[in-house]
Design an enzyme around this catalytic site. Structure first.
Site, PDB file in Angstrom:
ATOM      1  N   HIS A 224       0.926  -1.201   0.004  1.00  0.00           N
ATOM      2  CA  HIS A 224      -0.134   0.042  -0.059  1.00  0.00           C
ATOM      3  C   HIS A 224       0.782   1.261   0.000  1.00  0.00           C
ATOM      4  O   HIS A 224       1.349   1.589  -1.115  1.00  0.00           O
ATOM      5  CB  HIS A 224      -0.784   0.000   1.266  1.00  0.00           C
ATOM      6  CG  HIS A 224      -2.267   0.737   1.107  1.00  0.00           C
ATOM      7  ND1 HIS A 224      -2.358   1.681   0.170  1.00  0.00           N
ATOM      8  CD2 HIS A 224      -3.096   0.979   2.276  1.00  0.00           C
ATOM      9  CE1 HIS A 224      -3.586   2.396   0.695  1.00  0.00           C
ATOM     10  NE2 HIS A 224      -4.080   1.855   1.781  1.00  0.00           N
ATOM     11  N   HIS A 263      -1.973  -2.136  -9.363  1.00  0.00           N
ATOM     12  CA  HIS A 263      -3.130  -1.448  -8.611  1.00  0.00           C
ATOM     13  C   HIS A 263      -4.389  -2.147  -8.727  1.00  0.00           C
ATOM     14  O   HIS A 263      -4.731  -2.775  -9.754  1.00  0.00           O
ATOM     15  CB  HIS A 263      -3.287  -0.123  -8.902  1.00  0.00           C
ATOM     16  CG  HIS A 263      -4.191   0.806  -8.025  1.00  0.00           C
ATOM     17  ND1 HIS A 263      -5.461   0.692  -8.029  1.00  0.00           N
ATOM     18  CD2 HIS A 263      -3.692   1.818  -7.010  1.00  0.00           C
ATOM     19  CE1 HIS A 263      -5.892   1.571  -6.831  1.00  0.00           C
ATOM     20  NE2 HIS A 263      -4.708   2.133  -6.368  1.00  0.00           N
ATOM     21  N   ASP A 316       2.701   5.705  -6.345  1.00  0.00           N
ATOM     22  CA  ASP A 316       3.806   5.726  -5.416  1.00  0.00           C
ATOM     23  C   ASP A 316       5.094   5.536  -6.379  1.00  0.00           C
ATOM     24  O   ASP A 316       6.218   5.684  -5.841  1.00  0.00           O
ATOM     25  CB  ASP A 316       3.728   4.372  -4.437  1.00  0.00           C
ATOM     26  CG  ASP A 316       3.126   4.509  -3.529  1.00  0.00           C
ATOM     27  OD1 ASP A 316       2.910   5.825  -2.957  1.00  0.00           O
ATOM     28  OD2 ASP A 316       2.442   3.688  -2.844  1.00  0.00           O
TER      29      ASP A 316
HETATM   30  N1  ACO Z   1       5.268  -6.432 -10.612  1.00  0.00           N
HETATM   31  C1  ACO Z   1       5.020  -7.215 -11.425  1.00  0.00           C
HETATM   32  N2  ACO Z   1       4.003  -8.049 -11.335  1.00  0.00           N
HETATM   33  C2  ACO Z   1       2.914  -7.518 -10.665  1.00  0.00           C
HETATM   34  C3  ACO Z   1       3.044  -6.312  -9.998  1.00  0.00           C
HETATM   35  C4  ACO Z   1       4.103  -5.560  -9.928  1.00  0.00           C
HETATM   36  N3  ACO Z   1       4.371  -4.744  -9.179  1.00  0.00           N
HETATM   37  N4  ACO Z   1       1.855  -6.312  -9.402  1.00  0.00           N
HETATM   38  C5  ACO Z   1       1.097  -7.122  -9.745  1.00  0.00           C
HETATM   39  N5  ACO Z   1       1.768  -8.010 -10.682  1.00  0.00           N
HETATM   40  C6  ACO Z   1       1.107  -9.341 -11.000  1.00  0.00           C
HETATM   41  C7  ACO Z   1       0.966 -10.098 -10.254  1.00  0.00           C
HETATM   42  O1  ACO Z   1       2.341 -11.153  -9.836  1.00  0.00           O
HETATM   43  C8  ACO Z   1      -0.053 -11.152 -10.727  1.00  0.00           C
HETATM   44  O2  ACO Z   1       0.282 -12.168 -11.553  1.00  0.00           O
HETATM   45  P1  ACO Z   1      -0.168 -13.538 -11.730  1.00  0.00           P
HETATM   46  O3  ACO Z   1      -1.646 -13.428 -12.262  1.00  0.00           O
HETATM   47  O4  ACO Z   1       0.514 -13.989 -12.890  1.00  0.00           O
HETATM   48  O5  ACO Z   1       0.232 -14.200 -10.442  1.00  0.00           O
HETATM   49  C9  ACO Z   1      -0.954 -10.132 -11.089  1.00  0.00           C
HETATM   50  O6  ACO Z   1      -0.261  -9.163 -11.518  1.00  0.00           O
HETATM   51  C10 ACO Z   1      -1.963  -9.474 -10.289  1.00  0.00           C
HETATM   52  O7  ACO Z   1      -1.511  -9.237  -8.962  1.00  0.00           O
HETATM   53  P2  ACO Z   1      -2.268  -9.364  -7.881  1.00  0.00           P
HETATM   54  O8  ACO Z   1      -1.459  -9.506  -6.570  1.00  0.00           O
HETATM   55  O9  ACO Z   1      -3.459 -10.322  -7.821  1.00  0.00           O
HETATM   56  O10 ACO Z   1      -3.054  -7.874  -7.942  1.00  0.00           O
HETATM   57  P3  ACO Z   1      -3.569  -7.041  -6.597  1.00  0.00           P
HETATM   58  O11 ACO Z   1      -4.706  -6.083  -7.073  1.00  0.00           O
HETATM   59  O12 ACO Z   1      -4.128  -7.887  -5.745  1.00  0.00           O
HETATM   60  O13 ACO Z   1      -2.563  -6.241  -6.281  1.00  0.00           O
HETATM   61  C11 ACO Z   1      -0.946  -4.526  -5.608  1.00  0.00           C
HETATM   62  C12 ACO Z   1      -2.163  -4.880  -6.185  1.00  0.00           C
HETATM   63  C13 ACO Z   1      -0.706  -5.122  -4.180  1.00  0.00           C
HETATM   64  C14 ACO Z   1      -0.761  -3.132  -5.716  1.00  0.00           C
HETATM   65  C15 ACO Z   1       0.304  -5.159  -6.542  1.00  0.00           C
HETATM   66  O14 ACO Z   1       0.263  -4.809  -7.710  1.00  0.00           O
HETATM   67  C16 ACO Z   1       1.870  -5.000  -5.926  1.00  0.00           C
HETATM   68  O15 ACO Z   1       2.150  -5.728  -5.051  1.00  0.00           O
HETATM   69  N6  ACO Z   1       2.410  -3.835  -6.385  1.00  0.00           N
HETATM   70  C17 ACO Z   1       3.479  -3.422  -6.000  1.00  0.00           C
HETATM   71  C18 ACO Z   1       3.571  -2.651  -4.726  1.00  0.00           C
HETATM   72  C19 ACO Z   1       2.886  -1.277  -5.001  1.00  0.00           C
HETATM   73  O16 ACO Z   1       3.307  -0.698  -5.706  1.00  0.00           O
HETATM   74  N7  ACO Z   1       1.978  -0.750  -4.088  1.00  0.00           N
HETATM   75  C20 ACO Z   1       1.332   0.431  -4.178  1.00  0.00           C
HETATM   76  C21 ACO Z   1      -0.122   0.598  -4.526  1.00  0.00           C
HETATM   77  S1  ACO Z   1      -0.718   1.755  -4.615  1.00  0.00           S
HETATM   78  C22 ACO Z   1      -1.191   2.353  -3.245  1.00  0.00           C
HETATM   79  O17 ACO Z   1      -1.601   1.511  -2.629  1.00  0.00           O
HETATM   80  C23 ACO Z   1      -1.373   3.640  -2.828  1.00  0.00           C
END
Ligand code: ACO
Length: 379
Positions: A224, A263, A316
């Site tokens: 987050h 996201h 971010d």
């Molecule tokens: N890098 C690479 N792959 C990613 C990323 C990433 N940053 N984010 C998601 N994916 C991939 C996952 O591996 C998954 O792939 P798969 O289906 O092959 O397993 C797919 O995208 C979906 O990911 P989920 O985790 O199911 O998506 P979710 O909606 O639950 O996650 C989250 C959202 C937590 C923000 C995720 O994108 C992440 O961890 N990002 C990195 C951390 C980040 O930048 N957080 C800030 C978010 S913005 C905020 O809160 C203000």
């Protein structure tokens, strides 16, 4: 009894609508964000943090007189009780978000409205906490360096005063404007994880200090609000734009995630990140350090195949570079997000109180059943 066959499990509450809101609107497919119907692009370029949070808290834009009175209230509430400064001192070695969480919690002991959950009292508390949070963050940053905290300066705007309390001198107005815009972009974002946490707390009829304490705790995680800090660590590790492709390939080969990408709701573009992208580039040039933007730009280029699959740069991704270029220590980045988000948590809590229902979902039990209890000396 519920079984796997009979029920649908909404893991992560993905796409589950839990209530109605009038506070903010997000269309993740086109990358649109509105606060109370106003486009974030207009607010980011034409408004101020003070005006934007008035809009969020009172549902309409203020006239000049209303804004002046509101701003005066914010300015009048910036100081912290000595006891809370002592709490900051005692916990100074903790992460700034832990200190913020503890100090917000401690402030409840000194707030005249602590346990009054009426809309008027919650609004007053939201305004006070918004004003006090920046003093907590700045005071902690100085106390842990062995310096005296700097008293708030009521002649400065919210953003200017924060930078003043952090660095001990009045900021360049361009830096203050950037900080102000950053606060606007972080002010509210629907039922994100920390706002959900705040709403769960409010749904038990606990008060705003409890809800904001929850919000700060939930925001801390790297999935987050913690991502901005991680993005800047990544940029420092990459060191040069030419290393970006190899870095991302190596990270992905180990199953790591590129921080600042992805996201839950935005699948096209996070509109907040576009503003911050332009600002990070311009600030880098102005500060004579264009390299950080170039590194992030190179990472974004490598991530294009992901963006096409809906894993786009989020708020971010560039905010960390802005804070870094403003000389703000990396571990303060999430606290800055939290300072901006307090008005958002406040309006979410007010909406929850306004039409409250206990937020209490269920889990499907998949463990063993009716196991015979064996006394300890017979196991
Ligand atoms: N890098 C690479 N792959 C990613 C990323 C990433 N940053 N984010 C998601 N994916 C991939 C996952 O591996 C998954 O792939 P798969 O289906 O092959 O397993 C797919 O995208 C979906 O990911 P989920 O985790 O199911 O998506 P979710 O909606 O639950 O996650 C989250 C959202 C937590 C923000 C995720 O994108 C992440 O961890 N990002 C990195 C951390 C980040 O930048 N957080 C800030 C978010 S913005 C905020 O809160 C203000």
């Amino acid at each position: 009894m519920a079984t796997e066959q009979k029920v649908q499990i909404h893991r992560g509450l993905r796409d589950v609508l839990i209530d109605r809101t009038r506070s903010s609107f997000i269309d993740g497919d086109v990358g649109k964000l509105l606060y109370r119907g106003y486009n974030i692009d207009d607010l980011a370029t034409k408004s101020t943090f003070e005006e934007t949070i008035y809009l969020l808290l009172y549902s309409e834009l203020p006239n000049r007189e209303q804004l002046d009175a509101f701003d005066a209230e914010l300015r009048a509430n910036r100081a912290l009780p000595e006891e809370v400064l002592s709490v900051i001192s005692i916990t100074q070695k903790s992460h700034p978000m832990d200190v913020l969480r503890t100090a917000v919690s401690a402030l409840s002991a000194f707030d005249p409205d602590t346990e009054d959950n009426s809309a008027e009292a919650t609004l007053r508390k939201g305004i006070r906490l918004t004003a006090q949070a920046s003093t907590i963050v700045a005071a902690h940053a100085r106390i842990r360096e062995g310096k005296q905290p700097i008293a708030p300066n009521s002649s400065l705007s919210h953003a200017s005063n924060f930078l003043y309390m952090l660095f001990g001198e009045e900021p360049d107005p361009r830096d203050a404007k950037l900080m102000d815009k950053d606060f606007i972009l972080h002010a509210e974002h629907g039922i994100n994880a920390s706002s959900f946490g705040a709403r769960v707390t409010a749904s038990t009829q606990a008060d705003l200090h409890c809800a904001v304490t929850t919000g700060v705790g939930v925001l801390k995680g790297p999935s987050h609000g913690g991502a901005a800090e991680e993005v800047m660590k990544m940029a420092l590790e990459i060191g040069d734009e030419s290393n970006a492709a190899a870095y991302v390939a190596d990270l992905r080969s180990k199953g790591g995630r590129v921080m600042g990408f992805g996201h839950r709701v935005y699948k096209a573009v996070d509109p907040r990140s576009i503003h911050l992208m332009d600002d990070a580039r311009d600030l880098g040039v102005r500060k004579g350090q264009p390299g950080w933007y170039s590194i992030l730009e190179a990472v974004a280029k490598v991530m294009e195949p992901y963006s096409r699959r809906g894993i786009c740069q989020n708020v971010d991704f560039f905010s960390g570079a802005i804070y870094y270029l403003l000389d703000i220590p990396e571990d303060l980045f999430i606290s800055i997000f939290a300072m901006g988000r307090i008005p958002g948590w406040t309006v979410q809590v007010m909406e929850q109180f306004d039409n409250n229902i206990l937020l209490r979902p269920r889990l499907l039990y998949v463990g063993e059943m009716d196991v015979e209890y064996v006394p300890i000396d017979q196991r």
